[in-house]
Design an enzyme around this catalytic site. Sequence first.
Site, PDB file in Angstrom:
ATOM      1  N   PRO A 105     -18.000  -3.051 -76.641  1.00 52.70           N
ATOM      2  CA  PRO A 105     -17.942  -1.770 -77.351  1.00 52.70           C
ATOM      3  C   PRO A 105     -19.260  -1.227 -77.852  1.00 52.70           C
ATOM      4  CG  PRO A 105     -17.109  -3.576 -78.717  1.00 52.70           C
ATOM      5  CD  PRO A 105     -17.802  -4.160 -77.562  1.00 52.70           C
ATOM      6  N   GLU A 106     -19.860  -0.402 -77.096  1.00 51.33           N
ATOM      7  CA  GLU A 106     -20.999   0.411 -77.523  1.00 51.33           C
ATOM      8  C   GLU A 106     -20.444   1.815 -77.725  1.00 51.33           C
ATOM      9  OE1 GLU A 106     -24.425  -0.658 -76.969  1.00 51.33           O
ATOM     10  OE2 GLU A 106     -23.762  -2.645 -76.438  1.00 51.33           O
TER      11      GLU A 106
END
Length: 277
Positions: free
Chosen positions: A2-3
């Site tokens: 998760p960026e």
Amino acid sequence: MPELPEVEVICQGLRPHLTNRIITAISCSGKSLRYPVPHAAMNDILCGQTIRTVRRRAKYLLIATEDDTLAIIHLGMTGNLGIFPHSAPVKVHDHVRWLLDNGLELRLNDTRRFGAVWLLPPEQARDRENGFFGNTGPEPFGRLCTPAHFMTLAQRRKQPVKSFLMDSRVVAGIGNIYANEILMAAGIHPLRQACALEEDNWQRIITLTRQILTRAIACGGSTISDFINASGESGYFQVNFTVYGRKGQPCHQCGSPIEKIQIGGRASYFCPGCQKG
DNA sequence: CAAGTTACCTGACGGC
DNA sequence: TGCCGTCAGGTAACTT
């Protein structure tokens, strides 16, 4: 996983599956994530409600229901959200499941449990920019993200520009990978003091941040179509990495071997030829 | 106040 | 094969 780009991709992938669906049941693993999961509150408040909007802010996913209650989900380091048939086997680290009125389920899978789920009542939801997100910086794509904004905050900050860029109070959503990639594209050494950068440096950083994040979102976007069976693939932007994970490999620009150092406890990659002080 | 360190948690990987 | 240390995309509570 998760960026900012990944959360955006997940958000866009989930939106058509969740919008206007009714939440009919909630199941949890019983394990705590970063904080205890509000299982009882979700049961009491969310069940029976229709989902109205699915949005992203920083690295958080925001799901609002018909009475303006807001579920906020953070994916930590290993979290992932996907849509599955109710009958699909539950996986080891599936910690939260929302059954929908069409037989599909939203599932939060998070191996390391650094993720989190919050439930904000309508009043707090409406005031979230002052409350929940009161310490969160502007979106990189927003009009508040300006060179002046960075220069103001950087005034007394002697910390490395890389740490500064990763500070969520400064600007939202820039994680370790993108901080590395942005500074490489900008030709700025990651250890350079934040207060030493000038207006044109910041303008360059902003422009390249938007360009890199946009490209990353576009790359991840191709995998969202089969969200139903696969649990959100990670896209293929990694083939575009110029420095991240490339220790010892030649720079595509100048051929110098990419170096790896620790900055603020995080792996930091840079090209000694292209990134100067 | 700023900046560095540690803790949270599980799993993958490399070395021996 | 197995054991051990190291490392990992984030955040926040500590300490200095």
